[in-house]
Design an enzyme around this catalytic site. Structure first.
Site, mmCIF file in Angstrom:
data_model
loop_
_atom_site.group_PDB
_atom_site.id
_atom_site.type_symbol
_atom_site.label_atom_id
_atom_site.label_comp_id
_atom_site.label_asym_id
_atom_site.label_seq_id
_atom_site.Cartn_x
_atom_site.Cartn_y
_atom_site.Cartn_z
ATOM 1 C CB SER A 162 -19.006 -42.699 2.303
ATOM 2 O OG SER A 162 -19.658 -42.499 3.535
ATOM 3 C CB SER A 220 -12.615 -57.536 4.312
ATOM 4 O OG SER A 220 -12.192 -56.186 4.331
ATOM 5 C CE1 TYR A 279 -13.666 -43.976 4.396
ATOM 6 C CE2 TYR A 279 -15.886 -43.047 4.429
ATOM 7 C CZ TYR A 279 -15.011 -44.068 4.092
ATOM 8 O OH TYR A 279 -15.492 -45.176 3.425
ATOM 9 C CE LYS A 320 -14.855 -43.206 0.581
ATOM 10 N NZ LYS A 320 -14.508 -44.203 -0.466
ATOM 11 C CB THR A 341 -17.932 -53.459 6.046
ATOM 12 O OG1 THR A 341 -17.684 -52.120 6.528
ATOM 13 C CG2 THR A 341 -19.027 -53.415 4.973
#
Length: 325
Positions: free
Chosen positions: A180, A57, A206, A210, A241
């Site tokens: 990101s 995806s 997160y 990154k 997304t």
């Protein structure tokens, strides 16, 4: 010359101000500026083998499709091969003749990464492009089967281990970390890579992981140089997304009309995979341009912090921190 300077000024302004540059506005403006790098030549990846993690995806699917459209044989590395079959059918509808294969692997599980790498070493004789796209943002602190904080295992440990194990196939190839822009707000937490201290925040975890990806770029470039493996990282800007919808619903609701499509977010990854950019390794890219890895003085990383983070990574993966395999 004046036109080039103006183009560079606009591009830099979009980058430094973040919001306009990360949206589809930034994409639309940049691609119309003089000096926008040319698209990959049609068929430029014909005969080459690519692996894309997290390819069912969003950015991963768009990347797999973009590489297939350029002629690559693409292996979709996924946790759910049944879901991958449907994804591959959709890509074949849009890219007739696409050569696609599903490979089961949970990148956050280091034991499964080792199993999968062994399988690929038996099945393949080369890998030209390895795209580390798999990602997640668990709502609470979660550990991998090996006891590592999951975002760090999924975004740093798993990708480094997979690349290390596949180096015999990757010689002369390219590996790309999809990171990101959120990492710009975080410094490298070499003192707490497992996020054991303080109140856990999914978005902070997160972004820290990154940041870890990006800070290891020069280390990995030096480590894999003897194999002539180019390592780079890209960030997609703000793309629409399923991951953004699920993990950041408020952000998605507010910014939805301005978000890039998954294909726009994956553009630089596909472009780098096909062209190699300027040929440099250990570099960070957005919208087909090399970018600074820091926008804020408080996030800047020194050699001591980077070395300590690499030592933790190597120990977690049972790697020799000095010699590559």
């Amino acid at each position: 010359m004046r036109t080039q300077r103006l183009s560079s000024f606009i591009d830099t302004a979009l980058d430094k101000t973040v919001a306009p540059g990360y949206t589809k506005i930034g994409w639309a403006v940049r691609r119309r500026l003089p000096g926008w790098p040319a698209d990959p030549t049609p068929g430029s990846l014909r005969g080459q083998v690519a692996i894309v993690t997290g390819a069912t995806s969003g950015l991963g699917l768009a990347t797999a499709e973009g590489l297939a459209a350029l002629g690559a044989t693409v292996h979709l590395m996924v946790r759910d091969t049944d879901k991958a079959e449907g994804v591959m059918a959709g890509i074949r509808d849009r890219v007739p003749g696409a050569d696609l294969h599903a490979v089961r692997c949970d990148i956050g599980d280091l034991g499964d990464v080792r199993r999968c790498a062994t399988e690929l070493l038996d099945r393949l004789d080369r890998v030209d492009v390895l795209v580390h796209n798999a990602g997640a943002m668990p709502p609470e602190r979660t550990e991998s089967p090996q006891g590592h904080e999951l975002t760090m295992s999924l975004h740093v440990l798993g990708p480094v281990l997979l690349t290390e194990l596949l180096l015999p196939l990757l010689a002369g190839g390219r590996t790309i970390m999809v990171t990101s822009g959120g990492m710009y707000g975080q410094r490298l937490r070499d003192d707490d890579p497992e996020y054991r201290n303080g109140e856990y925040s999914p978005t902070t975890a997160y972004a820290r992981s990154k940041r870890g990806q990006v800070e290891l770029l020069p280390v990995l470039a030096d480590r894999w140089h003897a194999r002539e493996v180019q390592v780079t990282a890209t960030h997609p800007g703000w793309a629409d997304t399923p991951g953004v919808v699920d993990s950041l619903p408020t952000f998605h609701r507010i910014t939805g009309p301005l978000l890039r499509s998954a294909a726009q977010g994956a553009d630089t990854t596909v472009w780098l995979a096909a062209t190699g950019g300027d040929g440099s390794s250990g570099t960070f890219w957005h919208d087909r341009r090399r970018r600074d890895t820091h926008l804020l003085a408080r996030t800047r990383t020194g050699a001591v912090e980077r070395d300590r983070f690499w030592a933790w990574t190597a120990a977690a993966l049972d790697l020799d921190p000095v010699e590559s395999p």
